[in-house]
Scaffold this active site. Structure first.
Site, short mmCIF file in Angstrom:
data_model
loop_
_atom_site.label_atom_id
_atom_site.label_comp_id
_atom_site.label_asym_id
_atom_site.label_seq_id
_atom_site.Cartn_x
_atom_site.Cartn_y
_atom_site.Cartn_z
N GLY A 181 52.32 41.04 -16.38
CA GLY A 181 51.86 40.27 -15.23
C GLY A 181 51.62 38.82 -15.65
CG HIS B 20 10.92 73.90 -29.64
ND1 HIS B 20 10.96 73.12 -30.76
CD2 HIS B 20 10.78 75.19 -30.07
CE1 HIS B 20 10.81 73.89 -31.84
NE2 HIS B 20 10.71 75.15 -31.44
N GLY C 234 45.13 51.74 -21.16
CA GLY C 234 44.83 50.66 -22.10
C GLY C 234 44.55 51.12 -23.52
CB THR D 59 39.00 41.82 -40.14
OG1 THR D 59 40.35 41.64 -39.67
CG2 THR D 59 39.05 42.22 -41.60
CE LYS E 239 35.38 57.67 -31.36
NZ LYS E 239 35.56 56.21 -31.27
CD GLU F 40 49.04 48.62 -19.21
OE1 GLU F 40 47.85 48.36 -19.01
OE2 GLU F 40 49.66 48.23 -20.24
CB ILE G 52 37.90 50.06 -36.66
CG1 ILE G 52 37.94 49.86 -35.14
CG2 ILE G 52 39.23 50.62 -37.19
CD1 ILE G 52 39.06 49.00 -34.63
CB ALA H 141 35.51 52.14 -23.32
P1 FAD Z 1 42.11 47.42 -22.80
O1 FAD Z 1 41.69 48.81 -22.90
O2 FAD Z 1 42.58 46.73 -24.03
O3 FAD Z 1 43.27 47.37 -21.71
C1 FAD Z 1 43.97 46.21 -21.41
C2 FAD Z 1 45.31 46.60 -20.82
O4 FAD Z 1 45.93 45.42 -20.29
C3 FAD Z 1 46.29 47.15 -21.86
O5 FAD Z 1 46.82 48.36 -21.43
C4 FAD Z 1 47.38 46.07 -21.94
O6 FAD Z 1 48.68 46.60 -22.17
C5 FAD Z 1 47.32 45.47 -20.55
N1 FAD Z 1 47.83 44.09 -20.47
C6 FAD Z 1 47.52 43.05 -21.27
N2 FAD Z 1 48.14 41.93 -20.84
C7 FAD Z 1 48.86 42.29 -19.74
C8 FAD Z 1 49.70 41.58 -18.84
N3 FAD Z 1 49.92 40.26 -18.95
N4 FAD Z 1 50.29 42.27 -17.84
C9 FAD Z 1 50.08 43.61 -17.70
N5 FAD Z 1 49.27 44.32 -18.50
C10 FAD Z 1 48.68 43.67 -19.51
N6 FAD Z 1 34.95 51.58 -27.22
C11 FAD Z 1 33.98 52.44 -26.89
O7 FAD Z 1 33.18 52.14 -26.00
N7 FAD Z 1 33.85 53.65 -27.52
C12 FAD Z 1 34.69 54.02 -28.51
O8 FAD Z 1 34.55 55.11 -29.04
C13 FAD Z 1 35.72 53.13 -28.88
N8 FAD Z 1 36.58 53.47 -29.85
C14 FAD Z 1 37.59 52.60 -30.18
C15 FAD Z 1 38.45 52.95 -31.21
C16 FAD Z 1 39.46 52.11 -31.59
C17 FAD Z 1 40.38 52.50 -32.72
C18 FAD Z 1 39.63 50.87 -30.91
C19 FAD Z 1 40.75 49.94 -31.29
C20 FAD Z 1 38.79 50.51 -29.89
C21 FAD Z 1 37.75 51.36 -29.52
N9 FAD Z 1 36.83 51.04 -28.52
C22 FAD Z 1 35.83 51.89 -28.20
C23 FAD Z 1 36.94 49.76 -27.79
C24 FAD Z 1 37.60 50.00 -26.42
O9 FAD Z 1 38.87 50.58 -26.62
C25 FAD Z 1 37.74 48.67 -25.68
O10 FAD Z 1 36.48 48.04 -25.60
C26 FAD Z 1 38.26 48.91 -24.27
O11 FAD Z 1 39.51 49.54 -24.30
C27 FAD Z 1 38.38 47.58 -23.52
O12 FAD Z 1 38.84 47.84 -22.24
P2 FAD Z 1 39.62 46.74 -21.40
O13 FAD Z 1 39.92 47.37 -20.08
O14 FAD Z 1 38.92 45.45 -21.42
O15 FAD Z 1 40.99 46.47 -22.19
P1 NAI Z 2 33.94 44.91 -36.23
O1 NAI Z 2 33.61 43.57 -35.71
O2 NAI Z 2 33.10 46.07 -35.87
O3 NAI Z 2 33.97 44.87 -37.82
C1 NAI Z 2 34.78 43.98 -38.55
C2 NAI Z 2 34.23 43.89 -39.96
O4 NAI Z 2 35.17 43.19 -40.76
C3 NAI Z 2 32.91 43.14 -40.03
O5 NAI Z 2 31.98 43.90 -40.76
C4 NAI Z 2 33.29 41.85 -40.73
O6 NAI Z 2 32.24 41.30 -41.48
C5 NAI Z 2 34.44 42.32 -41.61
N1 NAI Z 2 35.34 41.23 -42.08
C6 NAI Z 2 35.78 40.18 -41.37
N2 NAI Z 2 36.55 39.39 -42.15
C7 NAI Z 2 36.61 39.97 -43.38
C8 NAI Z 2 37.24 39.63 -44.63
N3 NAI Z 2 37.98 38.52 -44.76
N4 NAI Z 2 37.09 40.46 -45.68
C9 NAI Z 2 36.33 41.58 -45.56
N5 NAI Z 2 35.70 41.93 -44.41
C10 NAI Z 2 35.84 41.15 -43.34
O7 NAI Z 2 35.48 45.13 -35.82
P2 NAI Z 2 36.39 46.44 -35.87
O8 NAI Z 2 35.79 47.49 -36.71
O9 NAI Z 2 37.75 45.93 -36.21
O10 NAI Z 2 36.37 46.92 -34.37
C11 NAI Z 2 36.84 46.05 -33.31
C12 NAI Z 2 36.10 46.32 -32.04
O11 NAI Z 2 36.44 47.57 -31.51
C13 NAI Z 2 34.60 46.29 -32.24
O12 NAI Z 2 34.09 45.15 -31.59
C14 NAI Z 2 34.09 47.51 -31.58
O13 NAI Z 2 33.18 47.20 -30.56
C15 NAI Z 2 35.31 48.20 -30.98
N6 NAI Z 2 35.26 49.60 -31.40
C16 NAI Z 2 34.26 50.37 -30.90
C17 NAI Z 2 34.12 51.67 -31.32
C18 NAI Z 2 32.99 52.47 -30.79
O14 NAI Z 2 32.36 52.05 -29.82
N7 NAI Z 2 32.68 53.62 -31.36
C19 NAI Z 2 35.05 52.29 -32.26
C20 NAI Z 2 36.05 51.37 -32.75
C21 NAI Z 2 36.14 50.09 -32.30
#
Ligand code: FAD
Ligand code: NAI
Length: 466
Positions: free
Chosen positions: A115, A445, A40, A271, A51, A33, A183, A321
């Site tokens: 890595g 219920h 991550g 976006t 959350k 990491e 987001i 996730a």
């Molecule tokens: P990541 O969690 O991105 O982890 C990748 C890790 O790899 C990172 O720690 C990074 O530092 C490390 N890494 C990268 N390159 C290297 C390298 N070369 N060497 C060593 N380490 C490296 N998903 C949900 O299901 N529910 C949610 O409520 C939700 N809320 C979200 C809210 C926000 C604001 C955001 C941004 C995302 C949210 N997501 C949510 C999406 C979720 O966070 C991701 O889908 C998930 O973290 C992906 O997991 P991953 O293990 O693929 O990668």
């Molecule tokens: P998203 O793909 O959900 O939404 C991006 C939005 O931006 C889309 O509606 C798109 O049409 C719009 N957009 C793109 N280009 C634009 C432009 N030029 N002008 C105006 N609008 C534009 O991506 P978001 O919200 O950034 O989230 C990223 C990822 O993180 C998602 O794929 C989601 O799965 C994950 N995530 C999951 C959560 C959860 O499971 N509760 C919470 C937060 C993130």
């Protein structure tokens, strides 16, 4: 040179879960990491901190807007923004420490540093000192990073991503958000509940692409009415500038070519996210990314080099996730010679607004596109005694079932606690249940889950309370 059975690169919910399952299956496992904390995006700057802020802001909002209807009023309600964000940080810290504990418990060796592949079996870790590791199998779980759009440069001060928004430490008066995706709506809700005037500009003619259109529209209306969020749909953002500590946004209307000008203290760019492979040295392993920056994988999540797997946000599929974790378990079991299984159709998605929006399976739009004959059963929370009791009468549950076989094709919930209720549907879909299976199942219920049963009954026009 240290030798392992498996090296996992990246400690997000994909990587750390994969490492634990590998260790459970008796493999000598290393986890790399680049950041000092494990977990991550999800644990550090994603699911968990967002959350936490969604929970705290919802309580604050309820205290002012919902509890008075219940005869409960509190005077001089104040927010201590510093404390609010500090509590979120404390939750994150405890959670990432938990992952560290799990690594120790499972005897997984953790290496901090970037890595990089040296060759298809060797990874060097550039941390405090450089070390080289070798393994029979390597799992890439490097996740994703926020992406931007042309004309918008993220300066991380005023033009920010979700990472900076989650650590703002204060409640701005105004915020612009580009993108009405997950987001945009979640963090838009956080700040709007805390008192920020939020304006969301979206390229498409709808919010939340990929979710059921009817439910997404209904959620938009609730956010407009209750949180006073302003939406500009059908607008293409062309530029954002920072002048004297304020952001100025320009967008073109896609319907009448008029220009939209908006200004706010902060502009949050939401976006979408892009797969993250920088610094990995994929070329040294004989690997390439596709046109969207993802690492191509087959149905076993193997890359072009069969001993190198890739999982989570860095490969195709939803960026979630639980999807990343399921793929981590799948890969560990595949390496061990077991026969794992993932049903991508049964992976739920949730937007943690209030009400929450949760779905599993197909949307109506997808079924129409694919010419699949289907029936719809819908039931509103307005008709639920439990929902009336807690003043949660907005929203509905919609069940989509195959017209001939009655098999569940999709369920969409705009509902209080939809995030928890959708798990029942995911299980039902795993077992290829019919709408009638849910309709025949006794639900307690009074609960919100009775609305799911009523919606399943409504598929064959048998709902009782409407
Ligand atoms: P990541 O969690 O991105 O982890 C990748 C890790 O790899 C990172 O720690 C990074 O530092 C490390 N890494 C990268 N390159 C290297 C390298 N070369 N060497 C060593 N380490 C490296 N998903 C949900 O299901 N529910 C949610 O409520 C939700 N809320 C979200 C809210 C926000 C604001 C955001 C941004 C995302 C949210 N997501 C949510 C999406 C979720 O966070 C991701 O889908 C998930 O973290 C992906 O997991 P991953 O293990 O693929 O990668
Ligand atoms: P998203 O793909 O959900 O939404 C991006 C939005 O931006 C889309 O509606 C798109 O049409 C719009 N957009 C793109 N280009 C634009 C432009 N030029 N002008 C105006 N609008 C534009 O991506 P978001 O919200 O950034 O989230 C990223 C990822 O993180 C998602 O794929 C989601 O799965 C994950 N995530 C999951 C959560 C959860 O499971 N509760 C919470 C937060 C993130």
């Amino acid at each position: 040179m240290s030798r392992f059975d498996v090296i996992v690169i990246g400690s997000g919910p994909g990587g750390y879960v994969c490492a634990i399952r590998c260790a459970q299956l008796g493999m000598k496992t290393a986890l790399i990491e680049k950041y000092p904390t494990l977990g991550g995006t999800c644990l550090n700057v994603g699911c968990i901190p967002s959350k936490a802020l969604l929970d705290y802001s919802e309580r604050y909002f309820e205290l002012q807007h919902k509890l008075p209807q219940m005869g409960i009023t509190a005077e001089k309600v104040k927010i201590d923004a510093k404390k609010l964000f500090a509590q979120k940080d404390a939750v994150v810290q405890k959670t990432v420490e938990g992952v560290r504990f799990l690594m120790r418990k499972n005897k997984i060796e953790v290496f901090h540093g970037v890595g990089t592949f040296v060759d298809p079996h060797t990874v060097k870790v550039q941390g405090e000192k450089e070390v080289q590791l070798q393994a029979n199998y390597i799992v890439i779980a490097t996740g994703s990073k926020p992406s931007s759009i042309p004309g918008v440069t993220i300066d991380k001060k005023r033009i920010i991503t979700s990472t900076e928004a989650l650590s703002l430490g204060k409640i701005p008066k105004t915020m612009l958000i580009i993108g009405a995706g997950v987001i945009g709506l979640e963090l838009g809700s956080v700040f709007a509940r805390l008192g920020t005037k939020v304006t969301i500009v979206e390229y498409l003619n709808r919010v939340l692409p990929g979710f059921d259109l009817e439910a997404a529209k209904a959620l938009q209306r609730i956010l407009e009415k209750e949180l006073e969020i302003t939406f500009y749909l059908n607008h293409k953002v062309t530029a954002v500038e920072v002048k004297r500590g304020r952001t100025y946004l320009t967008a073109e209307s896609r319907t009448d070519a008029k220009e939209l000008k908006q200004s706010a203290e902060y502009c949050l760019v939401a976006t979408g996210r892009r797969p993250y492979t920088e610094g990995l040295g994929l070329e040294n392993a004989g690997l390439q990314t596709d046109e969207r920056g993802r690492i191509p994988v087959n149905e076993h999540l193997q890359t072009a080099q069969p001993h190198i797997y890739a999982i989570g946000d860095v490969v195709r599929g939803p960026m979630l996730a639980h999807k990343a974790s399921d793929e981590g378990i799948f890969v560990a079991e595949h390496i061990a010679g077991l026969k794992p299984h993932i049903n991508y159709l049964a992976i739920p998605s949730v937007v943690y607004t209030w009400p929450e929006l949760a779905m599993v399976g197909f949307t109506e739009e997808e079924l129409k596109e694919q010419n699949v004959p289907y029936k719809v059963g819908k039931f509103p929370f307005m008709a639920s005694g439990r929902a009336r009791a807690s003043l949660d009468t907005e929203g509905f549950i919609k069940v989509l079932a195959h017209k001939e076989t009655d098999q569940l094709l999709g369920v969409h919930m705009l509902a209080p606690r939809a995030a928890d209720m959708i798990a029942e549907v995911a299980l039902a879909m795993e077992y290829k249940a019919s709408a009638e299976d849910i309709a025949l199942t006794c639900h307690p219920h009074p609960t919100f889950s009775e609305v799911l049963r009523e919606a399943a009954l409504a598929v064959d026009k048998k709902a009782i309370h409407i």
